[in-house]
Scaffold this motif. Structure first.
Motif, mmCIF file in Angstrom:
data_model
loop_
_atom_site.group_PDB
_atom_site.id
_atom_site.type_symbol
_atom_site.label_atom_id
_atom_site.label_comp_id
_atom_site.label_asym_id
_atom_site.label_seq_id
_atom_site.Cartn_x
_atom_site.Cartn_y
_atom_site.Cartn_z
ATOM 1 N N ASP A 189 104.768 13.109 117.488
ATOM 2 C CA ASP A 189 104.559 14.304 118.313
ATOM 3 C C ASP A 189 104.470 13.932 119.788
ATOM 4 O O ASP A 189 105.070 14.580 120.641
ATOM 5 C CB ASP A 189 103.288 15.049 117.892
ATOM 6 C CG ASP A 189 103.429 15.770 116.568
ATOM 7 O OD1 ASP A 189 104.572 15.932 116.080
ATOM 8 O OD2 ASP A 189 102.389 16.170 116.009
ATOM 9 N N MET A 190 103.707 12.879 120.081
ATOM 10 C CA MET A 190 103.541 12.442 121.464
ATOM 11 C C MET A 190 104.884 12.049 122.073
ATOM 12 O O MET A 190 105.143 12.290 123.242
ATOM 13 C CB MET A 190 102.570 11.268 121.536
ATOM 14 C CG MET A 190 102.311 10.789 122.945
ATOM 15 S SD MET A 190 101.524 9.181 122.997
ATOM 16 C CE MET A 190 102.886 8.120 122.583
ATOM 17 N N PRO A 195 96.473 14.365 125.809
ATOM 18 C CA PRO A 195 95.432 14.514 126.836
ATOM 19 C C PRO A 195 95.430 13.332 127.802
ATOM 20 O O PRO A 195 95.709 12.196 127.407
ATOM 21 C CB PRO A 195 94.127 14.556 126.028
ATOM 22 C CG PRO A 195 94.529 14.848 124.625
ATOM 23 C CD PRO A 195 95.933 14.355 124.457
ATOM 24 N N GLU A 196 95.123 13.607 129.061
ATOM 25 C CA GLU A 196 95.110 12.548 130.074
ATOM 26 C C GLU A 196 94.181 11.406 129.685
ATOM 27 O O GLU A 196 94.485 10.243 129.953
ATOM 28 C CB GLU A 196 94.724 13.117 131.438
ATOM 29 C CG GLU A 196 95.840 13.891 132.087
ATOM 30 C CD GLU A 196 95.561 14.288 133.525
ATOM 31 O OE1 GLU A 196 94.843 13.549 134.223
ATOM 32 O OE2 GLU A 196 96.068 15.339 133.938
ATOM 33 N N GLU A 197 93.060 11.716 129.040
ATOM 34 C CA GLU A 197 92.130 10.664 128.624
ATOM 35 C C GLU A 197 92.798 9.724 127.626
ATOM 36 O O GLU A 197 92.564 8.517 127.639
ATOM 37 C CB GLU A 197 90.862 11.248 127.977
ATOM 38 C CG GLU A 197 90.107 12.261 128.795
ATOM 39 C CD GLU A 197 90.716 13.669 128.725
ATOM 40 O OE1 GLU A 197 91.056 14.164 127.625
ATOM 41 O OE2 GLU A 197 90.862 14.262 129.805
ATOM 42 N N GLU A 198 93.631 10.278 126.742
ATOM 43 C CA GLU A 198 94.336 9.466 125.754
ATOM 44 C C GLU A 198 95.395 8.596 126.436
ATOM 45 O O GLU A 198 95.581 7.431 126.077
ATOM 46 C CB GLU A 198 94.977 10.364 124.697
ATOM 47 C CG GLU A 198 95.613 9.619 123.559
ATOM 48 C CD GLU A 198 94.641 8.869 122.668
ATOM 49 O OE1 GLU A 198 95.103 7.989 121.922
ATOM 50 O OE2 GLU A 198 93.420 9.124 122.719
ATOM 51 N N VAL A 199 96.079 9.161 127.435
ATOM 52 C CA VAL A 199 97.051 8.381 128.204
ATOM 53 C C VAL A 199 96.341 7.208 128.866
ATOM 54 O O VAL A 199 96.808 6.066 128.810
ATOM 55 C CB VAL A 199 97.773 9.254 129.261
ATOM 56 C CG1 VAL A 199 98.584 8.389 130.228
ATOM 57 C CG2 VAL A 199 98.664 10.284 128.592
ATOM 58 N N LEU A 244 103.539 8.692 132.204
ATOM 59 C CA LEU A 244 103.207 9.239 130.889
ATOM 60 C C LEU A 244 102.579 10.628 130.998
ATOM 61 O O LEU A 244 102.883 11.512 130.197
ATOM 62 C CB LEU A 244 102.271 8.292 130.134
ATOM 63 C CG LEU A 244 102.918 7.033 129.589
ATOM 64 C CD1 LEU A 244 101.869 6.087 129.017
ATOM 65 C CD2 LEU A 244 103.966 7.373 128.539
ATOM 66 N N ILE A 245 101.728 10.806 131.984
ATOM 67 C CA ILE A 245 101.115 12.124 132.169
ATOM 68 C C ILE A 245 102.201 13.142 132.487
ATOM 69 O O ILE A 245 102.232 14.244 131.927
ATOM 70 C CB ILE A 245 100.025 12.081 133.262
ATOM 71 C CG1 ILE A 245 98.810 11.317 132.729
ATOM 72 C CG2 ILE A 245 99.640 13.493 133.715
ATOM 73 C CD1 ILE A 245 97.761 10.984 133.770
#
Length: 158
Positions: A44-45, A127-131, A118-119
């Protein structure tokens, strides 16, 4: 290194270490295996739309142990096979070069530039935190850069 069918995998120690890094990034729960959900989240990402039945079929083909999980050895089996991908190595390298800082060594990108790319690319899919977690978990060289050329060569030279 022999695979489960007794055939030798043609991977160097460095390639195996790089693939272990990728595997560990995908293994969100740190259980040592990849669940169907973890594989689906990655797809998905990456913007790959996959039907659940296709995903289940893919996992069943990879999962030689039949436990519904992909362990590292099974992951290596898949990654060592030649890949028929819809994009070329040169396209991926060009994309990295577009986002890399001008002062970055050839084949490298700063963690900050990769994070920005990536963002922008994920556009809310991740989510930006995951990036940030993903980028922070990547190995950097002595100069503080991520050697994307080595990783692209690993995945797209097979």
């Amino acid at each position: 290194m022999p695979n489960r069918e007794g055939m030798a995998l043609e991977l160097s120690a460095q390639e195996i270490a790089d693939l272990k890094e990728v595997f560990d990034l995908m293994d969100k729960d740190k259980g040592g295996t990849l669940s169907v959900e973890e594989v689906k989240n990655l797809m998905d990402m990456l913007g790959m739309k996959v039907k659940q039945e296709d995903l289940d079929q893919m996992i069943s083909e990879i999962d030689h142990s039949g436990d519904g999980q992909i362990d590292f050895q099974e992951f290596l089996q898949v990654m060592a096979k030649p890949q028929d991908l819809p994009y070329k190595k040169s396209d991926v390298m060009r994309a990295f070069r577009l986002f890399a800082d001008r002062d970055a060594p050839p084949g490298c990108i700063s963690p900050e530039a990769l994070e920005r790319a990536l963002i922008q690319f994920c556009n809310g899919k991740m989510p930006e935190e995951e990036v940030m977690r993903l980028v922070n978990s990547l190995e950097v060289n002595q100069e503080g850069y991520i050697d994307y050329a080595r990783k692209v060569n690993l995945f797209l030279n097979k």
